[in-house]
Scaffold this active site. Structure first.
Site, short mmCIF file in Angstrom:
data_model
loop_
_atom_site.label_atom_id
_atom_site.label_comp_id
_atom_site.label_asym_id
_atom_site.label_seq_id
_atom_site.Cartn_x
_atom_site.Cartn_y
_atom_site.Cartn_z
N GLU A 188 10.31 -1.22 -14.89
CA GLU A 188 11.22 -1.01 -16.02
C GLU A 188 12.20 0.12 -15.73
OE1 GLU A 188 8.45 -2.72 -19.62
OE2 GLU A 188 8.46 -0.56 -19.30
N GLU A 381 5.13 -8.91 -17.36
CA GLU A 381 4.41 -8.27 -18.47
C GLU A 381 4.70 -9.05 -19.74
OE1 GLU A 381 4.70 -4.10 -19.24
OE2 GLU A 381 4.86 -3.58 -17.11
#
Length: 482
Positions: A188, A381
Site C-alpha cells: 500500500e 487483501e
C-alpha cells in the site's frame, strides 16, 4: 462463474502482525513494535492509529512488556508456522502472501552482514511452504522498517535509506529467489500520507518543513527504491515478477450534483496516481501541478526519473475492503474505513468498525484497474473484520464471513468474465492476527481462530471456523461452489 484453471487461491499475512518473537534470534525493533493497543480509545478513531510523538516512541522503545504492544507477540507464527501451514494446506492454498521482516535480517538497517538466524528462519518458512505445495508471495516492505532509521533520519525522508533497503533486497533475492516467483516492493505505497510513521518511519517533530513535504519526499525515495529493486530482481532471479500494491479506495459521488462528481474524480485520481508512477514510470502531470500549487518541492538526484521510467512493475495488486462516497457538503455523514474517512453510502451495510461492505465495488475496481494498466492483477487483501463467538462445543459459526466472501467471489468471477486478467486472490488474515489499525486481536479476519485476547492472554490454540470448511470447498472446486 468460471475462474482460470491456474487461478491462485490463498491468503495473506504480514510479519509484524503474526510472527511475534520480537526479541528472538537477533531481531531488531521495527516501527510496529512501538504501536500500542489502547483499550480505552474508540477503535473507530483514526487518531488512535496515526498519532505519534518522538518522546512517546522513545519511551515505547524502552518498554519490554508486550501486553500493550501486541505486534511484538503477534500469534507467535515464528514458532507455530508449520502448524499454521498444515492448516493452509488442508484448505488447499495454492499461494500464501507473507512479508520478510527487515529487522529480522538487518536489526537496525545499518548492518553490512545479514543476521544469520533471521536468514535461516525464512529458509525454513519457504521450504515448508514449497513442501506443502504452497507458492510463496513476498512483500519486501510491509510497514516494518527498522525503528532506528526513523529515529536517525526520519525514515524514508532520508535518501540513505534507499541503499540500506536495497542491501536488504539483495539478500532476499539471493537467499530466497529459489523459492519465490511473485514479489512486491511496498505494501500500500499510497498510505504514506495516511499513516506516515508505519508506512515510512516519518515522525512529525523531525519533519521541520512540514508533514506534506516529508511524505512526498519519502514517497519519491520509495519509488526510486522500488524501481531499483525491480531491476535487481530481474537481474538476479530471471523469470521472477515484481508487483506494485495499492490501497484501492474506490469512491462514488454521494449525489449527482456536479461538484460531488468533481470531488470524487479528484479523490480517485489521487488514489491511482501512486500506481501510475509504478506502472507508467512517471509522475502524473496533474499531481506535479498540485504539488507546485502547494509549494511542495521533491528533491531528486540526476537519473531518478529515468530509473523510475525504465524499471516498472510486472503486475498490479491491491487491497480492497470497502468503498466510500464523496461530497462537497459539510453536512454529509462521514464514516471511518481502511485508515480513511468517507461519506457514508446509504445503500451499503457497515461493520462494527464502520467499514461499508460493497462486493460490486470489487468488480468495479478490477475493471477500472485492468482497463487503466493492462497488466495482470492480484487481489492481495480482502476480508471482513468481526468479533467471533466460540460456542461451548468449540465451534465458531461465522456465516457473516462466508456471506462476505461469497458475494465478493461472485463479483470477481463477473469481472473475469468481463475480460479482466486475474492471476489470483489472497484473503486478508486467513488466520486471526493482530489488527493493523487498532492493534487489537478482537477484530478477527481469519478462517482459523486463535485463542488469544487483546491483551495477549490465551493458549494460542488454533481451531477451524465454519468459514474454513467453506473456503476449502471453494478452492477444491476452483470457485464453482460458493
Amino acid at each position: 462463474m468460471k475462474f482460470p484453471s491456474n487461478f491462485l487461491w490463498g491468503g495473506a499475512l504480514a510479519a509484524n502482525q503474526c510472527e511475534g518473537a520480537w526479541d528472538v534470534d537477533g531481531r531488531g525493533l521495527s516501527v510496529q513494535d512501538v504501536q500500542a493497543f489502547k483499550p480505552n480509545v474508540d477503535q473507530k478513531n483514526l487518531k488512535a492509529h496515526t498519532s505519534v510523538t518522538l518522546e512517546g516512541l522513545k519511551q515505547a522503545a524502552l518498554e519490554t512488556d508486550t501486553t500493550y504492544y501486541p505486534k511484538r507477540h503477534g500469534i507467535d507464527f515464528y514458532h507455530h508456522y508449520e502448524e499454521d501451514l498444515d492448516l493452509f494446506q488442508e484448505m488447499g492454498f495454492k499461494i500464501l502472501r507473507v512479508s520478510i521482516a527487515w529487522t529480522r535480517l538487518y536489526p537496525t538497517g545499518h548492518e553490512t552482514e545479514a543476521n544469520a538466524n533471521g536468514v535461516e528462519f525464512y529458509h525454513r518458512l519457504f521450504s515448508a511452504m514449497k513442501a506443502r505445495g504452497i507458492e510463496p508471495m513476498v512483500t519486501l516492505h510491509h510497514y516494518e522498517m527498522p525503528l532506528a532509521l526513523a529515529f536517525e533520519g526520519n525514515g524514508w525522508v532520508s535518501r540513505n535509506v534507499i541503499d540500506m533497503f536495497l542491501r536488504f533486497c539483495e539478500t532476499c533475492f539471493r537467499e530466497y529467489g529459489q523459492y519465490v516467483k511473485y514479489w512486491m516492493g511496498f505494501n500500500e505505497i499510497d498510505s504514506c500520507g495516511r499513516h506516515p510513521f508505519t508506512s515510512a518511519g516519518i515522525i512529525p517533530e523531525l519533519s521541520t518543513e512540514g508533514m506534506d513535504q516529508a511524505c512526498y519526499q519519502a514517497l519519491h525515495h520509495q519509488f526510486v527504491a522500488s524501481a531499483l529493486a525491480t531491476k535487481m530482481l530481474h537481474e538476479m532471479v530471471p523469470g521472477a515478477m515484481m508487483g506494485c500494491m495499492l490501497t484501492k479506495l474506490t469512491c462514488y459521488p454521494y449525489t449527482c450534483e456536479p461538484m460531488d462528481a468533481l470531488a470524487t474524480q479528484k479523490r480517485n485520481l489521487e488514489n491511482l496516481s501512486y500506481t501510475d508512477v509504478l506502472v507508467f514510470g512517471e509522475y502524473p502531470k496533474m499531481i506535479l501541478r498540485d504539488l507546485e500549487k502547494r509549494n511542495i518541492k521533491i528533491a531528486m538526484e540526476p537519473g531518478d526519473l529515468e530509473v523510475i521510467k525504465q524499471y516498472t512493475c510486472d503486475y498490479v495488486s491491491f487491497s480492497y475492503y470497502m468503498s466510500m462516497t464523496e461530497s462537497v457538503s459539510p453536512d454529509a455523514p462521514r464514516t471511518p474505513g481502511n485508515t480513511v474517512l468517507g461519506v457514508k453510502n446509504p445503500y451499503l451495510k457497515s461493520s462494527e468498525w464502520g467499514w461499508q461492505t460493497d462486493p460490486v465495488g470489487l468488480r468495479y475496481s478490477l475493471i477500472e484497474m485492468y482497463d487503466r494498466y493492462k497488466k495482470p492483477i492480484f487481489v492481495v487483501e480482502n476480508g471482513l473484520g468481526a468479533r467471533d463467538k466460540v460456542e461451548e462445543d468449540g465451534s465458531i459459526h461465522d456465516e457473516y464471513r462466508i456471506e462476505y466472501f461469497r458475494r465478493h467471489f461472485e463479483e470477481m468471477a463477473k469481472a473475469i468474465d468481463d475480460g479482466v486478467e486475474m492471476l489470483g486472490y489472497t484473503s486478508w488474515g486467513p488466520i486471526d492476527i493482530i489488527s493493523a489499525s487498532g492493534n487489537q486481536m478482537s477484530k478477527r479476519y481469519g478462517f482459523i481462530y486463535v485463542d488469544q485476547d487483546d491483551l495477549g492472554n490465551g493458549t494460542l490454540q488454533r481451531s477451524r471456523k465454519d468459514s474454513f470448511y467453506w473456503y476449502k470447498k471453494v478452492i477444491e472446486t476452483n470457485g464453482e461452489e460458493l
